[in-house]
Enzyme design. Structure first.
Site, PDB file in Angstrom:
ATOM      1  N   HIS A 132       0.853  -1.326  -0.105  1.00  0.00           N
ATOM      2  CA  HIS A 132      -0.179  -0.001   0.033  1.00  0.00           C
ATOM      3  C   HIS A 132       0.914   1.360   0.034  1.00  0.00           C
ATOM      4  O   HIS A 132       0.884   2.064  -0.856  1.00  0.00           O
ATOM      5  CB  HIS A 132      -1.100  -0.094   1.418  1.00  0.00           C
ATOM      6  CG  HIS A 132      -1.640   1.261   1.356  1.00  0.00           C
ATOM      7  ND1 HIS A 132      -2.374   1.835   0.559  1.00  0.00           N
ATOM      8  CD2 HIS A 132      -1.512   2.365   2.490  1.00  0.00           C
ATOM      9  CE1 HIS A 132      -3.041   3.101   0.974  1.00  0.00           C
ATOM     10  NE2 HIS A 132      -2.328   3.246   2.157  1.00  0.00           N
ATOM     11  N   ASP A 170       2.123   5.554   6.937  1.00  0.00           N
ATOM     12  CA  ASP A 170       1.179   4.739   8.057  1.00  0.00           C
ATOM     13  C   ASP A 170       1.841   4.101   9.048  1.00  0.00           C
ATOM     14  O   ASP A 170       1.447   3.534   9.958  1.00  0.00           O
ATOM     15  CB  ASP A 170       0.356   3.580   7.242  1.00  0.00           C
ATOM     16  CG  ASP A 170      -0.779   4.077   6.591  1.00  0.00           C
ATOM     17  OD1 ASP A 170      -1.344   5.091   7.033  1.00  0.00           O
ATOM     18  OD2 ASP A 170      -1.321   3.574   5.513  1.00  0.00           O
ATOM     19  N   GLU A 221       0.780   5.646  12.649  1.00  0.00           N
ATOM     20  CA  GLU A 221      -0.667   5.301  12.993  1.00  0.00           C
ATOM     21  C   GLU A 221      -0.573   3.652  13.314  1.00  0.00           C
ATOM     22  O   GLU A 221      -1.271   3.175  14.097  1.00  0.00           O
ATOM     23  CB  GLU A 221      -1.514   5.735  11.711  1.00  0.00           C
ATOM     24  CG  GLU A 221      -2.946   5.870  12.070  1.00  0.00           C
ATOM     25  CD  GLU A 221      -3.914   6.312  10.840  1.00  0.00           C
ATOM     26  OE1 GLU A 221      -4.770   5.651  10.801  1.00  0.00           O
ATOM     27  OE2 GLU A 221      -3.400   7.266  10.504  1.00  0.00           O
ATOM     28  N   ASP A 222      -0.117   2.865  12.318  1.00  0.00           N
ATOM     29  CA  ASP A 222      -0.183   1.451  12.229  1.00  0.00           C
ATOM     30  C   ASP A 222       0.601   0.625  12.898  1.00  0.00           C
ATOM     31  O   ASP A 222       0.646  -0.555  13.311  1.00  0.00           O
ATOM     32  CB  ASP A 222      -0.460   1.205  10.738  1.00  0.00           C
ATOM     33  CG  ASP A 222      -1.566   1.502  10.276  1.00  0.00           C
ATOM     34  OD1 ASP A 222      -2.554   2.038  10.899  1.00  0.00           O
ATOM     35  OD2 ASP A 222      -1.941   1.531   8.854  1.00  0.00           O
ATOM     36  N   ASP A 270      -3.072   8.492  -1.277  1.00  0.00           N
ATOM     37  CA  ASP A 270      -3.642   7.324  -0.092  1.00  0.00           C
ATOM     38  C   ASP A 270      -5.183   7.020  -0.325  1.00  0.00           C
ATOM     39  O   ASP A 270      -5.455   5.828  -0.531  1.00  0.00           O
ATOM     40  CB  ASP A 270      -3.283   7.819   1.182  1.00  0.00           C
ATOM     41  CG  ASP A 270      -3.682   6.964   2.268  1.00  0.00           C
ATOM     42  OD1 ASP A 270      -3.555   5.696   1.928  1.00  0.00           O
ATOM     43  OD2 ASP A 270      -4.092   7.490   3.343  1.00  0.00           O
TER      44      ASP A 270
END
Length: 175
Positions: free
Chosen positions: A34, A62, A65-66, A123
């Site tokens: 991604h 990300d 956040e991830d 995104d």
């Protein structure tokens, strides 16, 4: 600090390690595909002397956040400009749980820098493209959220030619 190809390569490795073991919702591909796809989208739609910067932020977008990576760590490894753009793209879960995700995202996109918005739209485009194997109710909600974000942008801020290109691509995907 100017982002170099060597820094981008280090960023790709850093992001791949951070996302190790994570899978993409829907099709179960390794998650790193991604952020790499977001970087590829930026490369395809934007002409910029800062392409390595944009690609680096795309691959890292990300990780906070991830993956629980701190902005401080990103700033130390890749510089404050990179960390600042990653921060723009990092959702504040507490805020969006309070006011609702769509409203939160609509507020955020109006405040983003031009680079931040390019990355956010790339995104979003990649997310829309990846929805083919997602549950129908999720797809319906995500498309509605995307339409609201696009409407907010079109009515609420000056958009660059790159923003407009990305919006056209997003609209094609959600129709």
């Amino acid at each position: 600090m100017t982002v170099t190809l060597e820094m981008l390569e280090k960023g790709i490795i850093f992001a791949a390690k951070a996302h190790r073991g994570q899978k993409r919702k829907g099709d179960g591909r390794p998650y790193i595909f991604h952020p790499l796809a977001v970087a590829q989208t930026i490369y395809e739609v934007k002409d910029s002397k800062n392409m390595y910067l944009l690609a680096l932020v795309a691959v890292l977008h990300d990780t906070v956040e991830d993956c629980g990576i701190s902005l401080k760590k990103i700033a130390k490894k890749f510089g404050h400009q990179v960390a600042s753009l990653v921060e723009e793209l990092t959702l504040d879960k507490e805020k969006y749980e309070t006011i609702g995700k769509t409203k939160y995202l609509c507020q955020e996109v109006l405040k983003m820098s031009n680079y931040g918005l390019c990355l956010k739209l790339a995104d979003r485009l990649n997310n829309v493209r990846d929805m083919k194997k997602m549950p129908a109710d999720f797809v319906k909600r995500y498309k509605a959220e995307t339409r609201e974000i696009v409407k907010t942008l079109e009515n609420g801020r000056k958009l660059t030619s790159t923003h407009l290109k990305l919006i056209v691509l997003i609209k094609k995907e959600i129709e």
